[in-house]
Design a protein around this motif. Structure first.
Motif, short mmCIF file in Angstrom:
data_model
loop_
_atom_site.label_atom_id
_atom_site.label_comp_id
_atom_site.label_asym_id
_atom_site.label_seq_id
_atom_site.Cartn_x
_atom_site.Cartn_y
_atom_site.Cartn_z
N PRO A 113 0.82 -1.21 0.00
CA PRO A 113 0.00 0.00 0.00
C PRO A 113 0.85 1.27 0.00
CG PRO A 113 0.05 -0.96 2.20
CD PRO A 113 0.76 -1.93 1.29
N VAL A 114 0.27 2.34 -0.49
CA VAL A 114 0.94 3.64 -0.54
C VAL A 114 1.20 4.13 0.89
CG1 VAL A 114 0.53 6.05 -1.13
CG2 VAL A 114 0.01 4.26 -2.79
N GLY A 115 2.34 4.78 1.09
CA GLY A 115 2.74 5.21 2.42
C GLY A 115 1.94 6.41 2.94
N GLN A 116 2.12 6.68 4.23
CA GLN A 116 1.34 7.72 4.90
C GLN A 116 1.55 9.10 4.29
OE1 GLN A 116 1.94 7.94 9.15
NE2 GLN A 116 0.78 9.86 9.35
N GLN A 117 2.79 9.46 3.98
CA GLN A 117 3.05 10.79 3.44
C GLN A 117 2.29 11.02 2.14
OE1 GLN A 117 7.21 11.79 3.07
NE2 GLN A 117 6.80 13.66 1.92
N THR A 118 2.30 10.03 1.26
CA THR A 118 1.58 10.16 -0.01
C THR A 118 0.07 10.20 0.23
OG1 THR A 118 3.35 8.98 -1.14
CG2 THR A 118 1.24 9.16 -2.29
N ARG A 119 -0.41 9.37 1.15
CA ARG A 119 -1.85 9.39 1.47
C ARG A 119 -2.29 10.76 1.94
NH1 ARG A 119 -0.61 4.70 4.46
NH2 ARG A 119 -1.32 5.69 6.39
N GLU A 120 -1.47 11.38 2.79
CA GLU A 120 -1.86 12.69 3.32
C GLU A 120 -1.82 13.77 2.23
OE1 GLU A 120 -0.12 13.85 6.95
OE2 GLU A 120 -0.85 12.08 8.04
N ILE A 121 -0.92 13.63 1.27
CA ILE A 121 -0.91 14.57 0.15
C ILE A 121 -2.22 14.47 -0.63
CG2 ILE A 121 0.13 15.01 -2.12
CD1 ILE A 121 2.84 14.30 -0.84
N LEU A 122 -2.67 13.26 -0.90
CA LEU A 122 -3.93 13.05 -1.63
C LEU A 122 -5.12 13.57 -0.84
CD1 LEU A 122 -3.31 9.45 -3.03
CD2 LEU A 122 -3.09 11.62 -4.26
N LYS A 125 -5.15 17.43 -0.72
CA LYS A 125 -5.39 18.03 -2.03
C LYS A 125 -6.81 17.81 -2.52
CE LYS A 125 -3.69 20.15 -5.73
NZ LYS A 125 -3.09 21.50 -5.69
N PHE A 126 -7.38 16.61 -2.27
CA PHE A 126 -8.63 16.25 -2.94
C PHE A 126 -9.80 15.91 -2.02
CE2 PHE A 126 -5.15 14.83 -5.88
CZ PHE A 126 -5.33 15.83 -6.82
N CYS A 127 -9.54 15.70 -0.77
CA CYS A 127 -10.62 15.31 0.14
C CYS A 127 -11.45 16.53 0.54
CB CYS A 127 -10.05 14.65 1.39
SG CYS A 127 -11.29 14.09 2.58
N PRO A 128 -12.79 16.44 0.57
CA PRO A 128 -13.61 17.55 1.09
C PRO A 128 -13.16 17.92 2.50
CG PRO A 128 -14.99 15.90 0.03
CD PRO A 128 -13.61 15.32 0.09
N ALA A 129 -13.08 19.20 2.78
CA ALA A 129 -12.50 19.69 4.03
C ALA A 129 -13.15 19.08 5.26
CB ALA A 129 -12.59 21.22 4.08
N HIS A 175 -7.25 11.07 -11.71
CA HIS A 175 -7.50 11.44 -13.10
C HIS A 175 -6.40 12.35 -13.62
CE1 HIS A 175 -11.38 10.28 -11.39
NE2 HIS A 175 -11.80 10.02 -12.61
N LEU A 176 -6.39 12.50 -14.93
CA LEU A 176 -5.31 13.25 -15.58
C LEU A 176 -5.23 14.68 -15.08
CD1 LEU A 176 -3.06 13.30 -17.65
CD2 LEU A 176 -4.74 13.78 -19.43
N ASP A 177 -6.36 15.36 -14.91
CA ASP A 177 -6.30 16.73 -14.42
C ASP A 177 -5.82 16.80 -12.98
OD1 ASP A 177 -8.78 15.43 -13.98
OD2 ASP A 177 -9.73 17.31 -13.41
N GLN A 178 -6.10 15.76 -12.18
CA GLN A 178 -5.58 15.72 -10.81
C GLN A 178 -4.07 15.52 -10.80
OE1 GLN A 178 -8.48 12.56 -9.76
NE2 GLN A 178 -8.93 13.80 -7.96
N MET A 179 -3.58 14.71 -11.72
CA MET A 179 -2.12 14.55 -11.83
C MET A 179 -1.46 15.89 -12.18
SD MET A 179 -1.79 10.93 -13.88
CE MET A 179 -3.03 9.65 -13.65
N GLU A 180 -2.13 16.63 -13.06
CA GLU A 180 -1.60 17.95 -13.41
C GLU A 180 -1.68 18.89 -12.22
OE1 GLU A 180 -4.16 18.70 -16.69
OE2 GLU A 180 -2.95 17.53 -18.13
N ASP A 181 -2.76 18.82 -11.42
CA ASP A 181 -2.86 19.64 -10.21
C ASP A 181 -1.75 19.33 -9.23
OD1 ASP A 181 -5.11 20.87 -11.17
OD2 ASP A 181 -6.53 19.70 -10.00
N LEU A 182 -1.33 18.06 -9.18
CA LEU A 182 -0.24 17.66 -8.30
C LEU A 182 1.13 18.00 -8.87
CD1 LEU A 182 -1.53 14.13 -7.19
CD2 LEU A 182 -1.30 16.15 -5.72
N GLU A 183 1.14 18.56 -10.10
CA GLU A 183 2.38 18.94 -10.80
C GLU A 183 3.30 17.74 -11.01
OE1 GLU A 183 4.10 22.26 -8.75
OE2 GLU A 183 2.49 23.62 -9.34
N ILE A 184 2.68 16.58 -11.29
CA ILE A 184 3.48 15.43 -11.72
C ILE A 184 4.09 15.78 -13.07
CG2 ILE A 184 3.38 13.01 -12.45
CD1 ILE A 184 1.20 12.59 -10.38
#
Length: 323
Positions: A113-122, A125-129, A175-184
């Protein structure tokens, strides 16, 4: 007094069934995932087991062939198919919650599974407040794999913003626009595209299968064994994995087989870039697919097959224009 065995926890669910594993602090069994055939009708884990072995064999053929670029995608190893009367159940049924009965079950590698730091970035960035604290504290959301949807934007004129506010990191669709929002970086998006194209070519021409409903996920590399090239960006160090083979079907090396593969391309979730919605990435996909396919088919004696990869690409482009 006999100690109770460590329990399985459910780490995923789909139409085919549920997926279970031990906690990550219980080696070595933590390395395995157990997929139960307790989902919708018409799906077969025995078929998935057989197709999974064919996929692994196709990848072995590719690695052994005289082809210019080494394989970069990761595939879980497939270890065992257990029927309800298998002796495995007498030792492990108690690990499942009460009320669960033996059924067809597949044991394979667990994708880390993806690590905690990456989970918190997602999450940030994308979770409703209003859900952020809840999601960060959620035990289930530790089981995070990222599904890279290069063929779809989350929001556009055809997909307006939804009022639905549920949020989960399990099988998280990026999604592709989310990847762009993350500046991948675009270079990494091209790598994702080429990995998908390379893998699809291998499944088509070494595996002789349509790759229907396969899934790609971004996740950390396996701890032991051969590792592909690692991609590093805001998502951390990760590789691309492929899984879910129970809907794959054999194809023939002719026009009918190509048409079947084109239909499977569009029946799949929007992992692959599209000629219309992501033309730049589609260009990279197109070149890599034809290149890899041509190198694979050049290994065969029948040179009349060399036009089939181009026919596949033409079929996808033609259907995309009509859609």
């Amino acid at each position: 007094m006999q100690l109770k065995k460590a329990a399985f926890r459910r780490i995923g669910a789909g139409f085919c069934g549920t997926v279970w594993a031990l906690e990550l602090n219980h080696p070595p069994a933590q390395e395995y995932a157990f997929k139960r055939e307790d989902g919708g009708p018409g799906r077969s884990l025995e078929k998935e087991y057989e197709m999974h072995k064919l996929v692994l064999h196709a990848m072995e053929l590719y690695e052994q062939a005289n082809i210019s670029r080494p394989l970069h995608v990761s595939i879980p190893r497939c270890h065992q198919f257990m029927k309800p009367d298998d002796s495995w159940w007498s030792e492990n049924l108690e690990r499942f919650p009460d009320g669960y009965a033996p059924c067809n079950t597949l044991r394979s590698d667990r994708i880390p599974p993806v690590g905690q730091q990456t989970r918190e970035i997602l999450i940030d960035k994308f979770c409703p407040a209003r859900l952020v604290s809840q999601i960060k504290d959620s035990d289930a959301n530790r089981d995070c794999l990222i599904r890279p949807y290069l063929g779809r934007h989350r929001y556009n004129s055809k997909r307006p913003k939804s009022g639905f506010t549920a949020f989960s990191l399990r099988n998280f669709p990026l999604h592709l626009d989310q990847m762009e929002d993350l500046e991948i970086p675009l270079t990494d998006l091209v790598i994702y595209s080429e990995l998908m194209a390379e893998t699809l070519a291998i499944l088509h021409w070494f595996g002789m299968m349509d790759a229907n409903d396969v899934e790609f996920v971004l996740a950390p590399p396996r701890k032991n064994g051969k590792k592909p090239a690692i991609i590093s960006n805001i998502l951390g160090d990760h590789v691309m994995w492929i899984l879910a083979f129970d809907c794959c079907n054999e194809i023939s090396f002719d026009i009918e087989g190509v048409e079947q593969a084109v239909r499977a391309f569009f029946k799949n979730d929007p992992f692959y870039p599209r000629p219309t919605s992501s033309p730049g990435l589609w260009s990279a996909f197109r070149v890599k697919y034809i290149q890899t396919s041509s190198e694979i088919l050049a290994e065969l004696a029948d040179k009349t097959l060399l036009d089939l990869p181009v026919r596949f690409i033409d079929g996808v482009e033609s259907k995309s224009v009509k859609a």
